[in-house]
Design an enzyme around this catalytic site. Structure first.
Site, PDB file in Angstrom:
ATOM      1  N   PRO A 208       0.810  -1.216   0.000  1.00 17.15           N
ATOM      2  CA  PRO A 208       0.000   0.000   0.000  1.00 17.15           C
ATOM      3  C   PRO A 208       0.843   1.265   0.000  1.00 17.15           C
ATOM      4  O   PRO A 208       1.828   1.382   0.741  1.00 17.15           O
ATOM      5  CB  PRO A 208      -0.805  -0.123   1.297  1.00 17.15           C
ATOM      6  CG  PRO A 208      -0.962  -1.596   1.468  1.00 17.15           C
ATOM      7  CD  PRO A 208       0.340  -2.195   0.993  1.00 17.15           C
ATOM      8  N   CYS A 209       0.427   2.220  -0.838  1.00 18.52           N
ATOM      9  CA  CYS A 209       1.275   3.392  -1.079  1.00 18.52           C
ATOM     10  C   CYS A 209       0.689   4.680  -0.522  1.00 18.52           C
ATOM     11  O   CYS A 209       1.248   5.743  -0.738  1.00 18.52           O
ATOM     12  CB  CYS A 209       1.494   3.555  -2.589  1.00 18.52           C
ATOM     13  SG  CYS A 209      -0.041   3.794  -3.528  1.00 18.52           S
ATOM     14  N   GLN A 210      -0.429   4.608   0.224  1.00 16.19           N
ATOM     15  CA  GLN A 210      -1.050   5.847   0.684  1.00 16.19           C
ATOM     16  C   GLN A 210      -0.091   6.704   1.492  1.00 16.19           C
ATOM     17  O   GLN A 210      -0.100   7.924   1.402  1.00 16.19           O
ATOM     18  CB  GLN A 210      -2.304   5.542   1.517  1.00 16.19           C
ATOM     19  CG  GLN A 210      -3.456   5.002   0.706  1.00 16.19           C
ATOM     20  CD  GLN A 210      -3.433   3.485   0.622  1.00 16.19           C
ATOM     21  OE1 GLN A 210      -2.393   2.859   0.776  1.00 16.19           O
ATOM     22  NE2 GLN A 210      -4.588   2.896   0.376  1.00 16.19           N
ATOM     23  N   PHE A 212       3.037   7.007   1.122  1.00 20.86           N
ATOM     24  CA  PHE A 212       4.086   7.587   0.295  1.00 20.86           C
ATOM     25  C   PHE A 212       3.537   8.568  -0.738  1.00 20.86           C
ATOM     26  O   PHE A 212       4.276   9.333  -1.326  1.00 20.86           O
ATOM     27  CB  PHE A 212       4.826   6.482  -0.465  1.00 20.86           C
ATOM     28  CG  PHE A 212       5.507   5.476   0.408  1.00 20.86           C
ATOM     29  CD1 PHE A 212       6.428   5.866   1.364  1.00 20.86           C
ATOM     30  CD2 PHE A 212       5.226   4.129   0.276  1.00 20.86           C
ATOM     31  CE1 PHE A 212       7.062   4.932   2.177  1.00 20.86           C
ATOM     32  CE2 PHE A 212       5.859   3.189   1.073  1.00 20.86           C
ATOM     33  CZ  PHE A 212       6.776   3.589   2.028  1.00 20.86           C
ATOM     34  N   SER A 213       2.220   8.514  -0.983  1.00 23.89           N
ATOM     35  CA  SER A 213       1.642   9.206  -2.126  1.00 23.89           C
ATOM     36  C   SER A 213       1.648  10.715  -1.974  1.00 23.89           C
ATOM     37  O   SER A 213       1.346  11.261  -0.913  1.00 23.89           O
ATOM     38  CB  SER A 213       0.192   8.732  -2.333  1.00 23.89           C
ATOM     39  OG  SER A 213      -0.423   9.452  -3.366  1.00 23.89           O
TER      40      SER A 213
END
Length: 376
Positions: A208-210, A212-213
């Site tokens: 999951p990239c939330q 880092f986004s």
């Protein structure tokens, strides 16, 4: 032929009215100043992104299609001509999911994943792979498109896994679609047992990239930022020749670059040589969408040097075919009214673009690219 998931979510009366003010290529700036709501006023005050309240252009790739594209304010989600939000099928096409990929419940674009798989394929003799944090299977779809063999997959969301299993159970046993939290020992053991008799050549995944986004809060304390360690743990167990970890560009600058150093160090500690992170623009590789992704690729053999990524499409380089536009992607799909559509529709194309033929699996990507280059 059958056309699946060509359904446009019904807009509320207020958002349907807002959409009428927005021309092709327009956004929130085109909405009259006399119209006010809390979100719109906040965007006006802060100078929000030009993709908010956006209507697509026929002659360009789309912007990133976010998960919640069923609202006018959420992004550039309005059909170029029709006064409605994109249908599920149109959104899928803009992300390069083929037309036989059916969405059954509530990530990486398959064509982008296909290209990344081509970087490592010359260094392999067999092509068995596992997909972690798999979502609905975008990475899997791209690797399968390039001749790789799906062995097992893991995803925590039951609705999303339903779509993945429905589309990919013809490639792997249903019991190898492992639903659950990969941080749990029993889920990891289930994965290990499912693959114990098979050589695993590649592990792919997009933790999951939330956290880092750029689009999110970029909270360095977000626990999701540490899920890459579970990815490392699985890689360490199977020791595949390669791993491919996909994420958003924000991963490279989180904590002033310390996060990516931490990730690379974790993989080096379990014996992997890490290539320079690969930053790709989706539209450069046949995806009709402006999307930026980073791929961290590691190999057990430190002598392997991967080919440098080179764009296949460009609107600036006259030696390359132009990027695939929204028009070429969805322009031949049947028109819909706001809130209209069916799960399954009988439909015949009057004419087909090369992209239509690719999505229908009537041609391979190599054939598609030859057509785009004017060689057929």
């Amino acid at each position: 032929m059958k056309l699946y998931n060509h359904i446009a979510c019904k807009l509320c009366e207020y958002e349907a009215k807002l959409a009428t003010y927005i021309p092709q290529g327009g956004n929130w700036k085109d909405i009259p100043d006399t119209i006010h709501d809390k979100r719109l006023d906040s965007i006006r005050a802060t100078g929000g992104r030009t993709t908010y309240y956006g209507r697509l252009r026929w002659d360009k790739p789309s912007y990133t299609i976010a998960t919640y594209f069923n609202r006018v304010p959420n992004g550039c989600n309005i059909h170029p001509e029709q006064n409605r939000i994109l249908s599920n099928r149109e959104a899928a096409r803009l992300q390069s999911f083929p037309d036989d990929f059916i969405f059954k419940g509530s990530k990486a674009s398959p064509l982008l994943a296909r290209y990344v798989s081509s970087l490592i394929k010359p260094h392999l003799k067999s092509y068995n792979f596992i997909d972690l944090f798999a979502g609905c299977g975008g990475l899997s779809e791209g690797f399968i498109m390039n001749g790789f063999n799906l062995v097992a997959t893991n995803e925590i969301d039951a609705n999303i896994m339903m779509t993945n299993e429905f589309n990919h159970s013809k490639y792997a046993p249903k019991e190898n679609f492992i639903l659950g939290d990969i941080t749990k020992q029993d889920v990891q053991q289930h994965l290990f047992d499912a693959c114990k008799d098979t050589q695993i050549d590649v592990i792919v995944g997009g933790p999951p990239c939330q956290g880092f986004s750029y689009a999110g809060w970029r909270n360095p304390d977000d626990k999701r930022n540490q899920l890459f360690r579970e990815f490392v743990s699985v890689v360490c167990h199977f020791k595949p020749k390669f791993f491919v970890m996909e994420n958003v560009p924000g991963i490279l600058t989180m904590k002033k670059g310390e996060t990516i150093k931490e990730i690379i160090a974790a993989f080096k500690d379990v014996g992997y040589h890490i290539n320079t992170p690969v930053k790709l623009k989706a539209e450069d590789y046949g995806v009709p969408q402006k999307r930026r992704r980073v791929f961290i690729i590691g190999s057990l053999d430190s002598s392997i040097e991967l080919s440098k990524p080179t764009p296949l499409f460009s609107d600036d380089d006259s030696n390359l075919p132009n990027c695939i536009t929204v028009k070429k992607s969805i322009g031949n799909l049947p028109p819909l009214s706001d809130g209209e559509g069916e799960i399954e529709t009988d439909f015949s194309f009057k004419e087909k673009s090369a992209y239509d033929k690719l999505m229908l699996k009537e041609i391979t990507f190599d054939e598609f690219y030859r057509i785009c280059k004017g060689l057929n």
